[in-house]
Design a protein around this motif. Structure first.
Motif, PDB file in Angstrom:
ATOM      1  N   ASP A 325       1.108  -1.152  -0.031  1.00 29.07           N
ATOM      2  CA  ASP A 325       0.079  -0.099   0.004  1.00 29.07           C
ATOM      3  C   ASP A 325       0.787   1.241  -0.075  1.00 29.07           C
ATOM      4  O   ASP A 325       2.044   1.187   0.577  1.00 29.07           O
ATOM      5  CB  ASP A 325      -0.764  -0.045   1.289  1.00 29.07           C
ATOM      6  N   ASP A 326       0.336   2.382  -0.503  1.00 24.65           N
ATOM      7  CA  ASP A 326       1.036   3.827  -0.465  1.00 24.65           C
ATOM      8  C   ASP A 326       2.421   3.543  -1.001  1.00 24.65           C
ATOM      9  O   ASP A 326       3.472   4.284  -0.518  1.00 24.65           O
ATOM     10  CB  ASP A 326       1.097   4.195   1.015  1.00 24.65           C
ATOM     11  N   GLU A 385      -3.901   4.900  -6.604  1.00 23.77           N
ATOM     12  CA  GLU A 385      -4.839   5.319  -5.576  1.00 23.77           C
ATOM     13  C   GLU A 385      -5.145   6.810  -5.825  1.00 23.77           C
ATOM     14  O   GLU A 385      -4.052   7.503  -6.417  1.00 23.77           O
ATOM     15  CB  GLU A 385      -4.336   5.162  -4.331  1.00 23.77           C
TER      16      GLU A 385
HETATM   17 MG    MG Z   1      -3.190   3.363   0.381  1.00 24.64          MG
END
Ligand code: MG
Ligand code: C2E
Ligand code: MG
Length: 431
Positions: A325-326, A385
């Protein structure tokens, strides 16, 4: 000497002794001559883990003695417990002493050699006022100390009154968490992921929301607090369980779900049975592993790498997808790509924000494109995202980004809204 006031390991004052002697100073109205400090030794846990508790205790004793030697007879120094200490230092000596207090070198005789430990600390400091009681002082140094302990940027933090409000707020969140779980105050929202080629629903991410009496609290507010407390692990399994329950219901209703990702904090990596614990939940609801993906944040430090890699491999063996993620906001991104068997990388939304002052035109596009190409060569999926505008989506389309997630298509949806998407509205017409 009153032994109730002495810390048995180090022989210096304990909390009760510190409060007692500090109160005596307050009674003489001398407290404002002092600055209060809270010290926490960094990473002491690892010394215990690596060298054993006996050697850890010895290092702790030597540390306390080294600091005690730096002090004047009317200054106070106490061990509050674990690796936390408190001091009352004469105000005019703080600047001169602080560096020596923050890094202390001790030598400990191990079995066949002497080991040197460099113990560095973080400090919370408080400029004591004439009206302060020992309770005021203790509360304020603790608040500043805990902030220093969790701050990635500052080793020393001076107390400010606004920190007290923040502390009380955070404590209230931490204290009410378990009863909130028991009262089902948490709900799961689903944010669709969209395949850019056909603009169709291709997955989704489960995001926790806390419905408190009159307000909804968002993860940015409670996740960091629960991470610090360690209770985030309870929440993550609660969300996974809720997701599995919903998938089970949708399957029973004849609705084909999509793969749903849930966020797992890096704190779980200390749990050697993490993979088994996750698989057990899927098993309990008889959920095919293809329906679940586990998102882990990239900011895992290097020490977590091995457990991260092992976890990812076990998940893969069982057909559960994993994603980082990220991506792009933490450290060692490229090493992660090179060495991890991860299925998907989630490009952080910050990649979409063009720095208005940049002299490098198209820099974002070049970086995104390169990451996409590299990930695809390494057999990984990419999802971007935080897509909010048609321009961003079109740009990503030209860069061959396969999938996106963002407000342009959908924000996080309630269970019922998402069920409607699954049933009848899988195609978007946004670009
Ligand atoms: Mg994220
Ligand atoms: P994340 O996993 O990166 O989740 C995406 C976050 O970005 C979500 O915020 C989502 O609402 C938001 N977002 C989605 N699309 C857009 C967009 O187009 N623009 C902008 N500005 N934001 C967008 P949310 O739900 O507030 O979650 C924040 C973070 O909290 C998540 O970031 C995740 O790291 C964490 N989190 C959420 N639920 C859980 C959970 O159950 N467990 C754990 N450990 N962390 C969670
Ligand atoms: Mg996420």
């Amino acid at each position: 000497m009153n032994f109730c006031y002495i810390d048995s390991l180090t022989g210096i004052l304990n909390t009760a002794g510190f409060m007692n002697q500090g109160t005596a100073l307050c009674e003489e109205n001398r407290q404002a001559d002092y600055t209060g400090l809270f010290l926490n030794i960094k990473g002491f846990r690892y010394i215990n883990q690596r060298f054993g508790f006996t050697n850890g205790d010895e290092a702790m004793r030597k540390y306390a003695h080294r600091i005690q030697k730096l002090l004047l007879p009317d200054e106070l120094f106490a061990r509050l417990g674990c690796d936390n200490y408190a001091l009352l230092l004469q105000k005019n000596r703080v600047d001169a002493l602080l560096d020596s207090l923050l890094s202390v070198r001790v030598h400990v005789q191990l079995e066949d050699f002497v080991n040197t430990f460099d113990l560095s600390s973080r400090a919370g400091l408080y400029e004591i006022r004439p009206e302060d009681t020992m309770n005021d002082i203790m509360n304020r140094i603790t608040v500043a100390g805990l902030l220093a302990k969790s701050s990635p940027h500052h080793n020393t933090i001076w107390f400010r009154e606004a920190m007290m409000e923040r502390y009380i707020h955070d404590k209230e969140i931490a204290d009410s968490f378990i009863s909130a779980i028991e009262n089902n105050e948490f709900s799961v929202y689903y944010q669709p992921k969209v395949s850019l080629d056909e603009q169709t629903l291709c997955g989704c991410e489960a995001l926790a929301r806390w419905d408190r009496i009159s307000e909804v609290i968002f993860p940015s507010e409670f996740v960091p607090i629960l991470e610090q407390e360690g209770t985030i692990c309870v929440l993550d399994f609660y969300v996974l369980e809720a997701v599995c329950r919903d998938i089970r219901n949708w399957l029973d209703m004849g609705i084909e779900p999509v793969r749903i990702s849930t966020n797992f904090s890096k704190i779980h990596l200390h749990n050697k049975n993490l993979a088994i614990d996750i698989l057990r939940v899927l098993d309990r609801y008889q959920i095919d592993t293809k329906y679940i993906e586990i998102e882990l944040t990239e900011t895992c430090g290097y020490e977590d790498f091995e457990s991260l890699s092992e976890f990812v491999d076990t998940m893969k063996e069982h057909g559960v997808h994993t994603s980082i993620d990220d991506f792009g906001t933490g450290y060692s991104s490229l090493n992660l790509l090179k060495d991890l068997n991860i299925d998907t990388i989630k490009l952080d939304k910050s990649f979409l924000n063009q720095n208005p002052n940049t002299k490098k035109k198209h820099a974002n596009e070049i970086v995104i494109k390169t990451i996409i190409n590299m990930a695809q060569d390494l057999d990984m999926q990419v999802i971007c995202e935080g897509v909010e505008t048609v321009e961003q989506a079109k740009l990503l389309q030209t860069l061959h980004c396969p999938a996106v997630q963002g407000f342009l298509f959908d924000g996080p949806l309630s269970h019922d809204e998402f069920e409607k998407r699954l049933k009848t509205e899988r195609v978007y017409h946004k670009i």
